[in-house]
Design a protein around this motif. Structure first.
Motif, PDB file in Angstrom:
ATOM      1  N   TRP A   1       2.339   1.739  -3.470  1.00 50.61           N
ATOM      2  CA  TRP A   1       1.294   2.190  -4.403  1.00 50.61           C
ATOM      3  C   TRP A   1       1.004   3.663  -4.183  1.00 50.61           C
ATOM      4  O   TRP A   1       0.912   4.450  -5.135  1.00 50.61           O
ATOM      5  CB  TRP A   1       0.025   1.362  -4.188  1.00 50.61           C
TER       6      TRP A   1
ATOM      7  N   GLU B   1      -6.601  11.103  -3.439  1.00 46.92           N
ATOM      8  CA  GLU B   1      -7.540  12.023  -4.071  1.00 46.92           C
ATOM      9  C   GLU B   1      -7.580  13.352  -3.321  1.00 46.92           C
ATOM     10  O   GLU B   1      -7.638  14.426  -3.937  1.00 46.92           O
ATOM     11  CB  GLU B   1      -8.939  11.397  -4.117  1.00 46.92           C
TER      12      GLU B   1
ATOM     13  N   GLU C   1      -6.505   5.355  -1.522  1.00 47.69           N
ATOM     14  CA  GLU C   1      -7.092   6.035  -2.670  1.00 47.69           C
ATOM     15  C   GLU C   1      -7.779   7.327  -2.241  1.00 47.69           C
ATOM     16  O   GLU C   1      -7.689   8.357  -2.933  1.00 47.69           O
ATOM     17  CB  GLU C   1      -8.090   5.102  -3.361  1.00 47.69           C
ATOM     18  N   MET C   2      -8.460   7.300  -1.087  1.00 47.42           N
ATOM     19  CA  MET C   2      -9.110   8.507  -0.572  1.00 47.42           C
ATOM     20  C   MET C   2      -8.072   9.581  -0.242  1.00 47.42           C
ATOM     21  O   MET C   2      -8.251  10.760  -0.571  1.00 47.42           O
ATOM     22  CB  MET C   2      -9.922   8.169   0.674  1.00 47.42           C
TER      23      MET C   2
ATOM     24  N   SER D   1      -6.079   0.691   4.634  1.00 52.50           N
ATOM     25  CA  SER D   1      -6.381  -0.136   3.469  1.00 52.50           C
ATOM     26  C   SER D   1      -6.084   0.592   2.165  1.00 52.50           C
ATOM     27  O   SER D   1      -5.837   1.802   2.139  1.00 52.50           O
ATOM     28  CB  SER D   1      -7.864  -0.540   3.501  1.00 52.50           C
ATOM     29  N   ARG D   2      -6.159  -0.141   1.064  1.00 50.69           N
ATOM     30  CA  ARG D   2      -5.982   0.463  -0.255  1.00 50.69           C
ATOM     31  C   ARG D   2      -7.099   1.482  -0.519  1.00 50.69           C
ATOM     32  O   ARG D   2      -6.862   2.528  -1.133  1.00 50.69           O
ATOM     33  CB  ARG D   2      -5.978  -0.623  -1.328  1.00 50.69           C
ATOM     34  N   ASP D   3      -8.311   1.187  -0.045  1.00 46.20           N
ATOM     35  CA  ASP D   3      -9.404   2.141  -0.210  1.00 46.20           C
ATOM     36  C   ASP D   3      -9.073   3.467   0.474  1.00 46.20           C
ATOM     37  O   ASP D   3      -9.316   4.545  -0.088  1.00 46.20           O
ATOM     38  CB  ASP D   3     -10.706   1.578   0.366  1.00 46.20           C
ATOM     39  N   MET D   4      -8.532   3.387   1.680  1.00 47.65           N
ATOM     40  CA  MET D   4      -8.161   4.614   2.390  1.00 47.65           C
ATOM     41  C   MET D   4      -7.029   5.332   1.666  1.00 47.65           C
ATOM     42  O   MET D   4      -7.004   6.571   1.603  1.00 47.65           O
ATOM     43  CB  MET D   4      -7.758   4.284   3.829  1.00 47.65           C
TER      44      MET D   4
ATOM     45  N   THR E   1       0.831  -1.203   0.000  1.00 50.14           N
ATOM     46  CA  THR E   1       0.000   0.000   0.000  1.00 50.14           C
ATOM     47  C   THR E   1       0.866   1.254   0.000  1.00 50.14           C
ATOM     48  O   THR E   1       0.581   2.225  -0.710  1.00 50.14           O
ATOM     49  CB  THR E   1      -0.933   0.002   1.226  1.00 50.14           C
TER      50      THR E   1
END
Length: 331
Positions: A223, A306, A302-303, A297-300, A220
């Motif tokens: 990334w 952004e 990405e947030m 997480s990966r979702d966090m 993570t």
């Protein structure tokens, strides 16, 4: 603290046995060390010989460490996972440089590895990296259970390579709790919940479980670092490939805002991304640091990425009226 105290006592014993003075101990470390080492030097009257960071190397360099060693050096601190940028210091190369110093007639200086974060990452993700007791010069290692050990604050661990590395006269034996209990600590009564938590995680997750958790964090971090690097306003200093931590600075052609503006802007979205200057001799360089731990997480990620883009867009669109000083935020 305990690792440094053991080094000082070993040095004192060797000096006394040789009929030499013990009044001027020193310890060599990079200027990127964590504040605990400043406390140790202050509390136990040890001269702190700080090796300044220079150029684009933000941690201890072997040749610079050796240059500051003498007969009064109780040890060298090598950091496995710098607080400033997440990089590993080259422990094996520092050992090799100290080996050459000793073989040429210089002092025989031991190493303490400050693995507060990295000692709970490297064993699982970097098995071929030699930084531990495989190196004969490493006398002791500490790590924090509450960083990448996956335990709630605060529990830390220190281990010595053998009994000789921990002088017996530092250990107290008490029997008033029933049986003989050896103790070497700066405080006595402490809760045991964190110890049980660490024990449980070791049993529950096992080696492979820790490996999977730390690999997820590193993946993570890398990334997210690539995403930050793709934003023209920033340049990476590290990429999360060692500790799941990376630091980045403003691109050299950005003049309208600073890392402190970015940090302040991210706080408005609920993110705490610290901005700070690098250690002495590179205080001209200010950076941001992102730390990825279990649960991020990966979702966090990405947030967060952004929101970084949003903040940069807002800062680029406004008038260049930033402050030269860090944000007024205080913990």
């Amino acid at each position: 603290m305990l690792g440094g105290l053991a080094l000082k006592r070993r040095w004192q014993q060797a000096r006394r046995a040789a009929g030499l003075d013990t009044g001027r101990p020193n310890m060599v470390m990079g200027s990127n060390i964590q504040v605990c080492w400043e406390k140790f030097a202050n509390y136990w009257d040890v001269e702190q010989r700080l090796v300044p960071v220079t150029g684009e190397v933000f941690h201890l360099r072997p040749e610079a460490a050796v240059d500051r060693c003498d007969e009064n050096t109780i040890g060298v601190v090598a950091v496995l996972g710098s607080t400033y940028d997440g990089s590993y210091e080259p422990v094996a190369k520092i050992c090799s440089a100290l080996d050459s110093l000793a073989m040429s007639g210089g002092p025989d200086v031991p190493i303490h590895v400050d693995g507060a974060s990295g000692a709970m990452v490297a064993p699982f993700l970097d098995p071929d990296l030699t930084w531990d007791f495989r190196l004969p010069r490493v006398a002791s290692i500490n790590t924090s259970g509450h960083k990448y050990g996956l335990v709630f604050p605060g529990v830390g661990w220190v281990i010595w390579r053998d009994a000789e590395a921990l002088p017996e006269d530092l250990i107290f034996h008490v029997n008033y709790l029933g049986g003989s209990m050896p103790t070497f600590a700066l405080n006595f009564s402490r809760p045991g919940a964190q110890v049980v938590g660490q024990y449980y995680n070791f049993l529950r997750l096992g080696f492979d479980g820790y490996r999977r958790v730390q690999q997820a964090c590193r993946s993570t971090a890398r990334w997210l670092a690539r995403g930050v690097e793709a934003i023209d306003a920033f340049e990476l200093i590290t990429d999360g490939g060692e500790l799941p931590v990376f630091a980045f600075r403003m691109a050299r052609d950005v003049e309208g805002f600073t890392v402190f503006d970015v940090s302040d802007g991210l706080r408005q979205y609920g993110w705490q991304v610290p901005a700070y200057t690098m250690p002495p001799d590179r205080e001209d360089l200010a950076v941001l640091r992102i730390v990825v731990r279990n649960g991020f997480s990966r979702d966090m990620a990405e947030m967060l990425l952004e929101d970084v883009r949003r903040v940069v867009e807002k800062l680029e669109a406004r008038s260049p009226v930033h402050a030269d000083q860090p944000s007024a935020f205080r913990h």
